[in-house]
Design an enzyme around this catalytic site. Structure first.
Site, PDB file in Angstrom:
ATOM      1  N   VAL A 150       0.895  -2.068   0.089  1.00 25.88           N
ATOM      2  CA  VAL A 150      -0.165   0.122   0.300  1.00 25.88           C
ATOM      3  C   VAL A 150       0.854   1.225  -0.099  1.00 25.88           C
ATOM      4  CG1 VAL A 150      -1.584   1.327   1.563  1.00 25.88           C
ATOM      5  CG2 VAL A 150      -2.202  -1.635   1.049  1.00 25.88           C
ATOM      6  N   CYS A 151       1.778   1.456   0.657  1.00 29.86           N
ATOM      7  CA  CYS A 151       2.971   2.434   0.782  1.00 29.86           C
ATOM      8  C   CYS A 151       3.420   2.723  -0.492  1.00 29.86           C
ATOM      9  CB  CYS A 151       4.143   2.512   1.491  1.00 29.86           C
ATOM     10  SG  CYS A 151       3.520   1.954   3.754  1.00 29.86           S
ATOM     11  N   GLU A 152       4.035   1.639  -0.863  1.00 32.44           N
ATOM     12  CA  GLU A 152       4.361   1.648  -2.648  1.00 32.44           C
ATOM     13  C   GLU A 152       3.639   2.206  -3.569  1.00 32.44           C
ATOM     14  OE1 GLU A 152       5.808  -2.321  -3.787  1.00 32.44           O
ATOM     15  OE2 GLU A 152       7.791  -2.070  -2.526  1.00 32.44           O
TER      16      GLU A 152
END
Length: 173
Positions: free
Chosen positions: A64-66
């Site tokens: 999700v952060c990527e």
């Protein structure tokens, strides 16, 4: 002593405590010092006079952060006069490695690893994990907060469209 907000969000469906006061629209952003690439200090005043979209992620090495960082990198290329920042507690070296591997060039990566200065100033430091909660902040050119989203479950995506619309609105003023 910093304010602690128990159960402010969940991380993998478990309530966690956030350190720092909740930031609200209309607040003047509190100063912070984080590390940019090359271990160069970056503070709130380094971006003064620019509209800033601040994307906060727990760790750049998660899906999700990527995706969040990639999305804002794409949007940053289309936003005139806006500085897009991604803040995490990942070391600057890891951030630089990831950006190089992924071709991320439009987002300024900042590390809050050293002392959680940003995390406490913006109320996103997760006490139990020493990570930052997923959040989005938009600041106008005078460091006034014009948009805030604390993602209630840290493993979920933020509302990209609302954040981008708020950034465009702040940049149009």
């Amino acid at each position: 002593m910093a304010v602690e907000r128990e159960g402010a969000i969940t991380f993998k469906n478990n309530p966690v405590t956030l350190i720092g006061e909740e930031v609200k629209v209309g607040d003047t952003a509190k100063d912070f010092t984080v590390l940019a690439q090359g271990l160069k200090p970056y503070s709130l005043n380094d971006g003064k006079g620019k509209v800033r979209l601040i994307s906060v992620v727990p760790s750049i090495d998660t899906g999700v952060c990527e995706a969040q960082t990639r999305r804002f990198n794409e949007e940053a290329a289309k936003l005139e006069g806006v500085e897009v920042l991604t803040v995490s507690v990942d070391l600057p070296f890891a951030q630089a490695r990831w950006c190089g591997a992924e071709g991320i060039e439009n987002v300024k990566m900042l590390s809050d690893h050293r002392d959680l200065s940003f995390g406490e100033a913006f109320g996103v430091a997760i006490k139990q994990l020493r990570l930052l909660a997923r959040a989005i902040f938009v600041l106008d050119a005078d460091n006034k907060v014009t948009y805030v989203e604390y993602v209630s479950e840290a493993t979920n995506h933020p509302d990209y469209d609302k954040a981008i619309a708020a950034t465009k609105e702040a940049a149009a003023k």
